[in-house]
Design an enzyme around this catalytic site. Structure first.
Site, PDB file in Angstrom:
ATOM      1  N   GLU A 188       3.421   1.773   4.432  1.00  0.00           N
ATOM      2  CA  GLU A 188       2.008   1.896   4.959  1.00  0.00           C
ATOM      3  C   GLU A 188       0.987   1.011   5.137  1.00  0.00           C
ATOM      4  O   GLU A 188       0.289   0.886   6.071  1.00  0.00           O
ATOM      5  CB  GLU A 188       1.398   3.015   3.981  1.00  0.00           C
ATOM      6  CG  GLU A 188       0.267   3.660   4.341  1.00  0.00           C
ATOM      7  CD  GLU A 188      -0.559   4.432   3.193  1.00  0.00           C
ATOM      8  OE1 GLU A 188      -1.716   5.259   3.764  1.00  0.00           O
ATOM      9  OE2 GLU A 188      -0.384   4.245   2.215  1.00  0.00           O
ATOM     10  N   LYS A 193       0.722  -1.027  -0.041  1.00  0.00           N
ATOM     11  CA  LYS A 193       0.038   0.017   0.172  1.00  0.00           C
ATOM     12  C   LYS A 193       1.033   1.219  -0.165  1.00  0.00           C
ATOM     13  O   LYS A 193       1.793   1.215   0.602  1.00  0.00           O
ATOM     14  CB  LYS A 193      -0.883  -0.058   1.150  1.00  0.00           C
ATOM     15  CG  LYS A 193      -2.207   1.179   1.165  1.00  0.00           C
ATOM     16  CD  LYS A 193      -2.662   1.038   2.552  1.00  0.00           C
ATOM     17  CE  LYS A 193      -4.121   2.040   2.223  1.00  0.00           C
ATOM     18  NZ  LYS A 193      -3.537   3.476   1.893  1.00  0.00           N
ATOM     19  N   ASP A 238       1.501   5.258  -0.221  1.00  0.00           N
ATOM     20  CA  ASP A 238       1.044   6.864   0.493  1.00  0.00           C
ATOM     21  C   ASP A 238       1.536   7.889  -0.411  1.00  0.00           C
ATOM     22  O   ASP A 238       2.357   8.478  -0.395  1.00  0.00           O
ATOM     23  CB  ASP A 238       2.064   7.136   1.847  1.00  0.00           C
ATOM     24  CG  ASP A 238       1.183   7.963   2.429  1.00  0.00           C
ATOM     25  OD1 ASP A 238       0.018   8.448   2.144  1.00  0.00           O
ATOM     26  OD2 ASP A 238       1.669   8.587   3.498  1.00  0.00           O
TER      27      ASP A 238
END
Length: 320
Positions: free
Chosen positions: A169, A22, A24
Site C-alpha cells: 500500500e 504502510k 491496509d
C-alpha cells in the site's frame, strides 16, 4: 498519533527518518493488563476485542508487565499481503463471539506492532520515536498472530521503491526525534500511498447533491473496463475534477446519454444515468478488490487521444 499525507523527506534529512511499510488494515491500540488480559480499541475508542479471539494470547506475551501498544490488524492473502476486503468480514463482530470464533478459524488476522506508548505503567509518550522503537523491539513480541516488523532508518527512496515493487500500500515516514502525540495528525509522521493509474470507459453517471444537483452536474461517473463478457463495471469516481472540468464533463455525458446500461452485469447503482461508452478517462486508485473493483479512485483526465477500443482492460495499469 496519525500521519499526514505527503512525500519523502528531503535527501539531506533522510538519515533523520525511519521508514515503515504502510499497512491496509484496522488501526488498533492494544492494552495488555499484566494479568493475561487484553483489550483492543479501534481509532474511534470502541472496544473491538471480541472480534479477534485469536489475538487473546497476546495478553500473556509479557507475563506480568502491563503495556499499551500501537499497531494495525491485517488479514493476509495467499501471497502474505494485506487484503482489506478479507478483513472486512472480520470487522464489526465485537459483540458476536460465536461468529467471530468461526471466522477466526477460517480467516485469522495478524497484528503488526509498531509503537509502545506505556510500559510497566510508565508513560513513554515524551520519549523519541527512536527510543520507543528500541523499547518495543526489546520486548520480542513475535507470535502466531502478531509480530514487530523492523523499521528502516534512512534509505527512504529504496524503501518506497520496494513497497511499489511488491504491490504494497505504501510507506510511513517517522522522524526519529518525534514524541508520541495521541490524536494528533502530525507532520512528524508522513504517509505515502502508492497509487496506480488505469484507463477506463465511462458508462454512466449519478447526479450530485446540493449545488451540483441544482446545476444538473454529475456527482460521480460510473466507469468500466472491457472484458471477454463486454464492459465490466469497476467503480464510481467522484473526486478529482475542477469546477470547469466537471461542467465540461456534464456536457459530454449528456451528448452520449442512453436508456440502455452498457455494463454487463448491470451494477446496482441507485439513480444512475447510462451513457454510450465512448468517453475514455484516466483514473488513479490505491488497490483493487478481489473482484477487480477500484479502491479509492479519483479522476485524472479525459483521454481524447484514445478510442474506446484502445482503452483495453488487458493493458497493465501504471504507477503514479
Amino acid at each position: 498519533m496519525l500521519a499526514t499525507p505527503g512525500s519523502l523527506p528531503p535527501t539531506a534529512q533522510d538519515a533523520r527518518w525511519a521508514y515503515e511499510t504502510k499497512q491496509d488494515g484496522q488501526r488498533v491500540v492494544a492494552y495488555l493488563a499484566g494479568d493475561g488480559g487484553l483489550v483492543l480499541r479501534a481509532r474511534s475508542g470502541e472496544e473491538i476485542t471480541g472480534a479477534y479471539p485469536e489475538l487473546a494470547p497476546l495478553g500473556e506475551a509479557l507475563d506480568t508487565t502491563p503495556a499499551v501498544l500501537d499497531g494495525e490488524i491485517l488479514a493476509l492473502d495467499d501471497h502474505g499481503r494485506a487484503d482489506f476486503q478479507l478483513l472486512q468480514s472480520r470487522m464489526g463482530l465485537a459483540h458476536a463471539p460465536a461468529r467471530a470464533a468461526r471466522l477466526a478459524a477460517r480467516t485469522p488476522v495478524h497484528l503488526v506492532l509498531f509503537d509502545v506508548m506505556d510500559l510497566d505503567r510508565h508513560s513513554l509518550l515524551s520519549l523519541s520515536y527512536a527510543r520507543r522503537r528500541g523499547q518495543l523491539e526489546a520486548l520480542g513480541l513475535q507470535g502466531p498472530f502478531w509480530s514487530t516488523p523492523a523499521a528502516l532508518v534512512g534509505h527512504g527512496e529504496q524503501a518506497l521503491r520496494a513497497t511499489r515493487d511488491h504491490g504494497l500500500e505504501g510507506l510511513v515516514c517517522k522522524r526519529l526525534d518525534s514524541v508520541y502525540e495521541p490524536g494528533v495528525r502530525s507532520r512528524a509522521w508522513i504517509k505515502i500511498r502508492n497509487m496506480r493509474a488505469a484507463d477506463v470507459l465511462i458508462g454512466g453517471w449519478v447526479p450530485g447533491k446540493g449545488r451540483l444537483k441544482a446545476a444538473d452536474l454529475p456527482g460521480a461517473v460510473l466507469v468500466g473496463q472491457r472484458s471477454t463478457g463486454g464492459l465490466r463495471y469497476v467503480g464510481n469516481v467522484g473526486t478529482g475534477w475542477s469546477e470547469a472540468e466537471r461542467e465540461q464533463l456534464a456536457e459530454l455525458l449528456r451528448a452520449v446519454e442512453t436508456d440502455a446500461c452498457p455494463f454487463d452485469p448491470v451494477p446496482a447503482v441507485a439513480g444512475a444515468h447510462w451513457t454510450v461508452p465512448r468517453l475514455v478517462g484516466e483514473v488513479r486508485y490505491s488497490t483493487r478488490t478481489r473482484a477487480g473493483m477500484l479502491r479509492q479512485p479519483s479522476w485524472l483526465r479525459l483521454r481524447p487521444d484514445l478510442t474506446p477500443e484502445e482503452s483495453a482492460a488487458d493493458l497493465p495499469d501504471k504507477p503514479v
